[in-house]
Motif scaffolding. Sequence first.
Motif, PDB file in Angstrom:
ATOM      1  N   PRO A  25       0.841  -1.119   0.049  1.00 17.73           N
ATOM      2  CA  PRO A  25      -0.142  -0.076   0.216  1.00 17.73           C
ATOM      3  C   PRO A  25       0.872   1.362   0.066  1.00 17.73           C
ATOM      4  O   PRO A  25       1.876   1.340   0.791  1.00 17.73           O
ATOM      5  CB  PRO A  25      -0.827  -0.310   1.255  1.00 17.73           C
ATOM      6  CG  PRO A  25       0.075  -0.972   1.989  1.00 17.73           C
ATOM      7  CD  PRO A  25       0.782  -1.832   1.508  1.00 17.73           C
ATOM      8  N   ALA A  26       0.593   2.318  -0.625  1.00 17.59           N
ATOM      9  CA  ALA A  26       1.248   3.435  -0.846  1.00 17.59           C
ATOM     10  C   ALA A  26       0.548   4.759  -0.241  1.00 17.59           C
ATOM     11  O   ALA A  26       1.155   5.811  -0.301  1.00 17.59           O
ATOM     12  CB  ALA A  26       1.234   3.981  -2.414  1.00 17.59           C
ATOM     13  N   ARG A  46      -8.828  -3.044  16.048  1.00 18.95           N
ATOM     14  CA  ARG A  46      -7.650  -2.304  16.577  1.00 18.95           C
ATOM     15  C   ARG A  46      -6.430  -2.959  16.794  1.00 18.95           C
ATOM     16  O   ARG A  46      -5.396  -2.508  16.702  1.00 18.95           O
ATOM     17  CB  ARG A  46      -8.075  -1.381  17.636  1.00 18.95           C
ATOM     18  CG  ARG A  46      -9.174  -0.141  17.022  1.00 18.95           C
ATOM     19  CD  ARG A  46      -9.675   0.509  18.096  1.00 18.95           C
ATOM     20  NE  ARG A  46     -10.862   1.422  17.527  1.00 18.95           N
ATOM     21  CZ  ARG A  46     -10.752   2.633  17.135  1.00 18.95           C
ATOM     22  NH1 ARG A  46      -9.826   3.187  16.772  1.00 18.95           N
ATOM     23  NH2 ARG A  46     -12.031   2.992  16.440  1.00 18.95           N
ATOM     24  N   ILE A  47      -6.668  -4.140  17.591  1.00 19.85           N
ATOM     25  CA  ILE A  47      -5.512  -4.944  17.889  1.00 19.85           C
ATOM     26  C   ILE A  47      -4.838  -5.431  16.759  1.00 19.85           C
ATOM     27  O   ILE A  47      -3.381  -5.407  16.672  1.00 19.85           O
ATOM     28  CB  ILE A  47      -6.117  -6.053  18.923  1.00 19.85           C
ATOM     29  CG1 ILE A  47      -6.571  -5.482  20.395  1.00 19.85           C
ATOM     30  CG2 ILE A  47      -4.568  -7.127  19.220  1.00 19.85           C
ATOM     31  CD1 ILE A  47      -7.049  -6.521  21.389  1.00 19.85           C
ATOM     32  N   VAL A  48      -5.636  -6.088  15.905  1.00 19.60           N
ATOM     33  CA  VAL A  48      -4.711  -6.797  14.847  1.00 19.60           C
ATOM     34  C   VAL A  48      -4.316  -5.580  13.790  1.00 19.60           C
ATOM     35  O   VAL A  48      -3.171  -5.759  13.194  1.00 19.60           O
ATOM     36  CB  VAL A  48      -5.289  -7.890  13.963  1.00 19.60           C
ATOM     37  CG1 VAL A  48      -5.841  -9.084  14.966  1.00 19.60           C
ATOM     38  CG2 VAL A  48      -6.887  -7.452  13.288  1.00 19.60           C
ATOM     39  N   GLY A  49      -5.124  -4.697  13.523  1.00 20.05           N
ATOM     40  CA  GLY A  49      -4.909  -3.530  12.566  1.00 20.05           C
ATOM     41  C   GLY A  49      -3.445  -2.896  13.173  1.00 20.05           C
ATOM     42  O   GLY A  49      -2.764  -2.486  12.272  1.00 20.05           O
ATOM     43  N   GLU A  50      -3.342  -2.785  14.537  1.00 18.86           N
ATOM     44  CA  GLU A  50      -1.957  -2.094  15.002  1.00 18.86           C
ATOM     45  C   GLU A  50      -0.783  -2.610  14.167  1.00 18.86           C
ATOM     46  O   GLU A  50       0.136  -1.946  13.882  1.00 18.86           O
ATOM     47  CB  GLU A  50      -2.261  -1.832  16.549  1.00 18.86           C
ATOM     48  CG  GLU A  50      -1.185  -0.903  16.994  1.00 18.86           C
ATOM     49  CD  GLU A  50      -1.104  -0.995  18.612  1.00 18.86           C
ATOM     50  OE1 GLU A  50      -2.358  -0.682  19.128  1.00 18.86           O
ATOM     51  OE2 GLU A  50      -0.213  -1.285  19.115  1.00 18.86           O
ATOM     52  N   THR A  55       3.849  -4.152   9.523  1.00 21.50           N
ATOM     53  CA  THR A  55       3.989  -5.084   8.471  1.00 21.50           C
ATOM     54  C   THR A  55       3.750  -4.240   7.057  1.00 21.50           C
ATOM     55  O   THR A  55       4.623  -4.360   5.991  1.00 21.50           O
ATOM     56  CB  THR A  55       3.103  -6.363   8.250  1.00 21.50           C
ATOM     57  OG1 THR A  55       3.367  -6.782   9.655  1.00 21.50           O
ATOM     58  CG2 THR A  55       3.794  -7.158   7.099  1.00 21.50           C
ATOM     59  N   LEU A  56       2.894  -3.489   6.794  1.00 22.24           N
ATOM     60  CA  LEU A  56       2.359  -2.806   5.571  1.00 22.24           C
ATOM     61  C   LEU A  56       3.094  -1.513   5.428  1.00 22.24           C
ATOM     62  O   LEU A  56       3.009  -1.124   4.327  1.00 22.24           O
ATOM     63  CB  LEU A  56       0.739  -2.408   5.491  1.00 22.24           C
ATOM     64  CG  LEU A  56      -0.038  -3.808   5.615  1.00 22.24           C
ATOM     65  CD1 LEU A  56      -1.468  -3.549   5.934  1.00 22.24           C
ATOM     66  CD2 LEU A  56       0.120  -4.777   4.222  1.00 22.24           C
ATOM     67  N   GLY A  57       3.521  -0.999   6.627  1.00 18.82           N
ATOM     68  CA  GLY A  57       4.485   0.128   6.431  1.00 18.82           C
ATOM     69  C   GLY A  57       3.427   1.367   6.115  1.00 18.82           C
ATOM     70  O   GLY A  57       3.833   2.453   5.570  1.00 18.82           O
ATOM     71  N   ALA A 269      -0.239  -9.518   6.270  1.00 18.19           N
ATOM     72  CA  ALA A 269       0.085  -8.967   7.480  1.00 18.19           C
ATOM     73  C   ALA A 269      -0.821  -9.251   8.545  1.00 18.19           C
ATOM     74  O   ALA A 269      -0.319  -9.302   9.827  1.00 18.19           O
ATOM     75  CB  ALA A 269      -0.263  -7.318   6.762  1.00 18.19           C
ATOM     76  N   LEU A 270      -1.935  -9.924   8.269  1.00 17.38           N
ATOM     77  CA  LEU A 270      -2.798 -10.485   9.306  1.00 17.38           C
ATOM     78  C   LEU A 270      -2.115 -11.757  10.167  1.00 17.38           C
ATOM     79  O   LEU A 270      -2.303 -11.736  11.167  1.00 17.38           O
ATOM     80  CB  LEU A 270      -4.110 -10.834   8.578  1.00 17.38           C
ATOM     81  CG  LEU A 270      -5.305 -11.468   9.356  1.00 17.38           C
ATOM     82  CD1 LEU A 270      -5.499 -10.732  11.002  1.00 17.38           C
ATOM     83  CD2 LEU A 270      -6.552 -11.801   8.716  1.00 17.38           C
ATOM     84  N   ARG A 271      -1.531 -12.648   9.114  1.00 17.15           N
ATOM     85  CA  ARG A 271      -0.918 -13.835   9.707  1.00 17.15           C
ATOM     86  C   ARG A 271       0.112 -13.374  10.751  1.00 17.15           C
ATOM     87  O   ARG A 271       0.409 -14.029  11.725  1.00 17.15           O
ATOM     88  CB  ARG A 271      -0.405 -14.647   8.466  1.00 17.15           C
ATOM     89  CG  ARG A 271      -1.447 -15.378   8.005  1.00 17.15           C
ATOM     90  CD  ARG A 271      -0.686 -15.853   6.544  1.00 17.15           C
ATOM     91  NE  ARG A 271      -1.515 -16.485   5.759  1.00 17.15           N
ATOM     92  CZ  ARG A 271      -1.572 -17.991   5.743  1.00 17.15           C
ATOM     93  NH1 ARG A 271      -0.716 -18.595   6.652  1.00 17.15           N
ATOM     94  NH2 ARG A 271      -2.560 -18.704   5.088  1.00 17.15           N
TER      95      ARG A 271
END
Length: 320
Positions: A25-26, A46-50, A55-57, A269-271
Amino acid sequence: MKFLAKLAFAAAALAAGSVSAQTYPAKPVTMIVPFAAGGPTDVIARIVGEHMSRTLGQQIVIENVAGAGGTTGTTRAAQAANDGYTIMMGHMGTHGAAPALYPNLRYDPTKDFEPIGLAAGTPILIVAKKAFPANDLKSFTDHVKANADKLNLAHAGVGSVSHSTGILLGSMIGAKPTMVPYTGTGPALNDLVSGQVDFMTDQIVNVAEQIRAGTIRAYAIATPTRSPALPDVPTTTEAGLPQYQVSAWNAMFAPKGTSADAVAKLNDALRKALADEATRKRLLDLGAVLPSADEQTPAWLGAFVAKEVERWNPVLKAAR
Ligand code: ASP
């Protein structure tokens, strides 16, 4: 000269195009949570998103789009641009129960999304306000049966997990309490703690801390075994209502047609989030059940959603 300039421009545009495809993602990714902030779906997102952001930068920005039992936000996600920059945290309600309860649902959970991955299983608990006059599940169900017309059951809107598991409980014990809708079980829990509503059936991650703090009562957990996060709470089987077995789930989806590259990066990123010790601990402390490696693929989630829609359709139509 003019021709050369045009050529250079075309080459630059081509390069920019391929760079942005490679560097997804840019920019920040919006994750729609179809319920109010502070509730179970929001907390898991929120927990996994953080961790996923790392990972995604790029930041994952949570947008709470509550309403109609989660179907408002889910419709928004289904109709969003499929460029990888809008995804959502759906769950057993939005992607399992809703089709049974909304004849005019504006999305099809099995056709309008690219599954990204399962985030967490969330056992259901039967909880009540602290002053509820019952010490165990048997006296709870007796009291609900005898006083249904005076009791309020809080839920997150028609088709949400708390609503569908609430009507299932009511149909099993033969009681129809007044159903009180909220924009999520975060705000519903606040009213349960202050005693403004009587009881609810909710996902463990929302209620574990309040149960441990003793601000609400828990009568049973609707899974075959007790939760390590709440070892003192009996199972429905132990407590005498073995037919009430239900565990919810929360999972990430992108709009249909989102590129395979974006879905793969989001799944990766989720994994990584689910493999991270600190992230796991936060989820496990709240009683979430973490998916096995097999359960973490987009394909597994796609097949699971189809089974869930089929499973809930007859059950909920009968329980209404
Ligand atoms: N997902 C919850 C439910 O369906 C609500 C919430 O997350 O606030 O009950």
